[in-house]
Design an enzyme around this catalytic site. Structure first.
Site, PDB file in Angstrom:
ATOM      1  N   GLY A   1       0.835  -1.199   0.000  1.00  0.00           N
ATOM      2  CA  GLY A   1       0.000   0.000   0.000  1.00  0.00           C
ATOM      3  C   GLY A   1       0.867   1.245   0.000  1.00  0.00           C
ATOM      4  N   GLY A   2       1.308   1.671  -1.177  1.00  0.00           N
ATOM      5  CA  GLY A   2       2.223   2.801  -1.303  1.00  0.00           C
ATOM      6  C   GLY A   2       1.512   4.138  -1.315  1.00  0.00           C
TER       7      GLY A   2
ATOM      8  N   GLY B   1       0.007   4.504  -5.089  1.00  0.00           N
ATOM      9  CA  GLY B   1      -0.761   3.390  -5.620  1.00  0.00           C
ATOM     10  C   GLY B   1      -0.539   2.143  -4.794  1.00  0.00           C
TER      11      GLY B   1
ATOM     12  N   GLU C   1      10.507  -1.662   6.144  1.00  0.00           N
ATOM     13  CA  GLU C   1      10.497  -1.535   4.688  1.00  0.00           C
ATOM     14  C   GLU C   1      11.925  -1.548   4.144  1.00  0.00           C
ATOM     15  OE1 GLU C   1       8.920   1.630   1.272  1.00  0.00           O
ATOM     16  OE2 GLU C   1       8.351   1.893   3.370  1.00  0.00           O
TER      17      GLU C   1
ATOM     18  N   GLY D   1      24.471  -2.541   0.513  1.00  0.00           N
ATOM     19  CA  GLY D   1      23.496  -1.679   1.167  1.00  0.00           C
ATOM     20  C   GLY D   1      22.456  -1.207   0.169  1.00  0.00           C
TER      21      GLY D   1
ATOM     22  N   GLU E   1      16.677   3.724  -0.899  1.00  0.00           N
ATOM     23  CA  GLU E   1      15.439   3.867  -1.671  1.00  0.00           C
ATOM     24  C   GLU E   1      14.967   5.318  -1.617  1.00  0.00           C
ATOM     25  OE1 GLU E   1      12.713   0.153  -0.921  1.00  0.00           O
ATOM     26  OE2 GLU E   1      13.599   0.830   0.968  1.00  0.00           O
ATOM     27  N   LEU E   2      14.556   5.807  -2.751  1.00  0.00           N
ATOM     28  CA  LEU E   2      13.957   7.141  -2.808  1.00  0.00           C
ATOM     29  C   LEU E   2      12.538   6.974  -3.327  1.00  0.00           C
ATOM     30  CD1 LEU E   2      14.285  10.176  -2.409  1.00  0.00           C
ATOM     31  CD2 LEU E   2      15.140  10.329  -4.756  1.00  0.00           C
TER      32      LEU E   2
END
Length: 508
Positions: free
Chosen positions: A69-70, A73, A180, A204, A207-208
């Site tokens: 569930g971002g 979307g 996450e 490593g 995330e953006l």
């Protein structure tokens, strides 16, 4: 006349015992044979994901549906296990719907209906097999207050209970950003084959996303307890720095940047945006609420006017990333009020890092200096030129990528200290043919409890092989030297009357 008196003979060497040589050679040969047999015997199996049944090859696949569930979307990921219980990535499937769950803030009862197409898609892919479904909401819902979160999740639970899949209410939740990040780290290292091995050989991940950014990697530094997580896989425990930076995602950061412009730089309702190309304009209607208890609304209109200045955009982005630094509780804070240890080793930069590099045509192993050059050239062009260069792109895309190029440099170099010429970061959403998505890491984490580890004896024997090889080499070298000395030609010492001295002669 030479002195014929025989001088005392030098002390003869001790004769080597043939029997001792034979015994030594036999012992070395036995050691050689047994050591080679041990060295070249099949190694003990590495940790494998296996179903609990004794015959995994005959076990049916295990299906799981994870709904991400971002913020922009929702995605349904369908996963299955294959032979040996490992994820069968060839059978995985994904479907995305918009908008995100957080967009139902005004009508939370409708949030569950947005998942129905995803449930239908998952049923088709599972094909009647038993499966479980989980909903894991991320930064979009994290930004909402608690009662609204629960109202949206309650609507979603009603739909998931009726899906026909195995479901428990606790499986629909808003997951912490650190989880996450860890799931994404698991997915990346599983795809690389480094999960379960040497911690210092792992990669490593940065995330953006749209609403938040995540950073997770193995660190040898002493970490604050709230930023340190232990993750065990295959008998190896990893100490991870894992943190999520809410509102530092690309979309949220750009919106925050525009809010700063509206509060400081607006003149007659016009905003001069250095992160948009010259000629760009956008009318934004802003609804402000004087207090959380008040129902009154005040509507204002602002017009964004592009100025196209990469350098100013970068410095303004850095100021945004330093916001809250005065509240730092650590010895040093790199992002807002948060501590980040030194970035060591290699990293994979995903999501908007990758989308931005792809837009500019950069290589996966590009350096930040490449982003600087691409951003300067792009932001400094006017809107009409960009429309001709990118006829299939919208004006908002031009503003977005001008901002993201500067924001990425401000985040990685100006804040986290990654050198401009450093190429330890790969900008990609996949490793080989595997898409690196945190949902895959969540699936692996959920099934890792059925790992069958090799016995302690097997592991210690496997680790002892390099030492045994060294010892074997030493013994062989010593044996070769002893054998060479033992096989020297036999000689005797005689006194030569003519020369008046002792001489050594070979015995035929």
């Amino acid at each position: 006349m030479p002195d014929l008196t025989k001088p005392p003979s030098p002390r003869p060497r001790r004769r080597r015992c043939r029997l001792c040589g034979i015994c030594l050679g036999t012992a070395l040969l036995a050691l050689l044979v047994s050591s080679l047999a041990h060295l070249f015997s099949p190694p003990q199996p590495q940790p494998q994901l296996q179903p609990p049944r004794p015959s995994p090859s005959s076990s049916p696949p295990r299906f799981a549906v994870i709904i991400d569930g971002g913020s922009t979307g929702s995605r349904a990921h369908v996963f299955a296990t294959g032979p040996g219980g490992r994820p069968d990535l060839a059978r995985s499937a994904v479907m995305r719907v918009t908008p995100g769950l957080s967009s139902f803030a005004d009508e939370p009862a409708r949030a569950g209906d947005s998942l129905r197409p995803l449930i239908d898609f998952a049923r088709e892919k599972v094909g009647g097999a038993a499966a479980e479904v989980r909903l894991m909401a991320t930064a979009g819902l994290r930004l909402q207050e608690g009662r609204l979160q629960e109202a949206i999740l309650s609507s979603c639970r009603d739909v998931l209970r009726a899906s026909g899949f195995r479901f428990e209410d606790s499986w629909a939740e808003v997951i912490p950003g650190s989880d996450e990040g860890i799931y994404a780290w698991v997915a990346a290292n599983y795809a690389l084959g480094t999960l379960g091995g040497d911690p210092h050989k792992t990669i490593g991940i940065i995330e953006l996303g749209g609403a938040s950014a995540q950073l997770t990697f193995v660190s040898d530094e002493v970490l604050p307890p709230e930023l340190s997580r232990n993750f065990t896989f295959g008998g190896t425990t990893y100490t991870l720095y894992s943190n999520s930076f809410l509102n530092f995602g690309q979309n949220a950061a750009q919106e925050s940047f525009r809010e700063i412009l509206r509060s400081k730089d607006s003149k007659n309702g016009t905003l001069v945006d250095p992160c948009a190309p010259k000629g760009y304009s956008r009318i934004k209607e802003v609804i402000s609420r004087p207090s959380s208890a008040s129902k009154s609304k005040l509507e204002n209109q602002f017009a964004d006017s592009g100025d196209g200045d990469f350098t100013v955009c970068r410095s303004s982005s850095l100021a945004l990333l330093k916001k809250g630094n005065e509240e730092c509780r650590y010895q040093q804070c790199q992002l807002g009020p948060t501590f980040v240890p030194e970035l060591r080793g290699h990293f994979l930069a995903t999501e908007n890092f990758y989308f931005t590099s792809k837009f500019f045509g950069l290589k996966q192993s590009s350096s930040l200096s490449d982003f600087v050059l691409a951003g300067e050239q792009f932001c400094n062009k006017d809107l009409s030129t960009l429309r001709k260069m990118y006829p299939n792109r919208s004006d908002d895309d031009f503003s977005r990528y001008c901002f993201s190029s500067a924001y990425i440099v401000a985040l990685l170099h100006d804040s986290l200290g990654v050198p401009l010429d450093d190429k330890r970061i790969e900008y990609s959403n996949q490793v080989g043919d595997t898409q690196v998505e945190w949902a895959l890491g969540a699936f692996i984490s959920n099934i890792k409890g059925v790992i069958v580890e090799p016995s302690a004896t097997g592991r210690s024997a496997h680790r002892s092989r390099p030492l045994l090889a060294v010892l074997l080499g030493v013994f062989l070298l010593g044996g070769a030297l002893c054998l060479a000395r033992w096989r020297k030609p036999k000689t005797k010492i005689i006194y030569d009357l003519e020369k008046g001295r002792y001489i050594i002669t070979r015995i035929s």
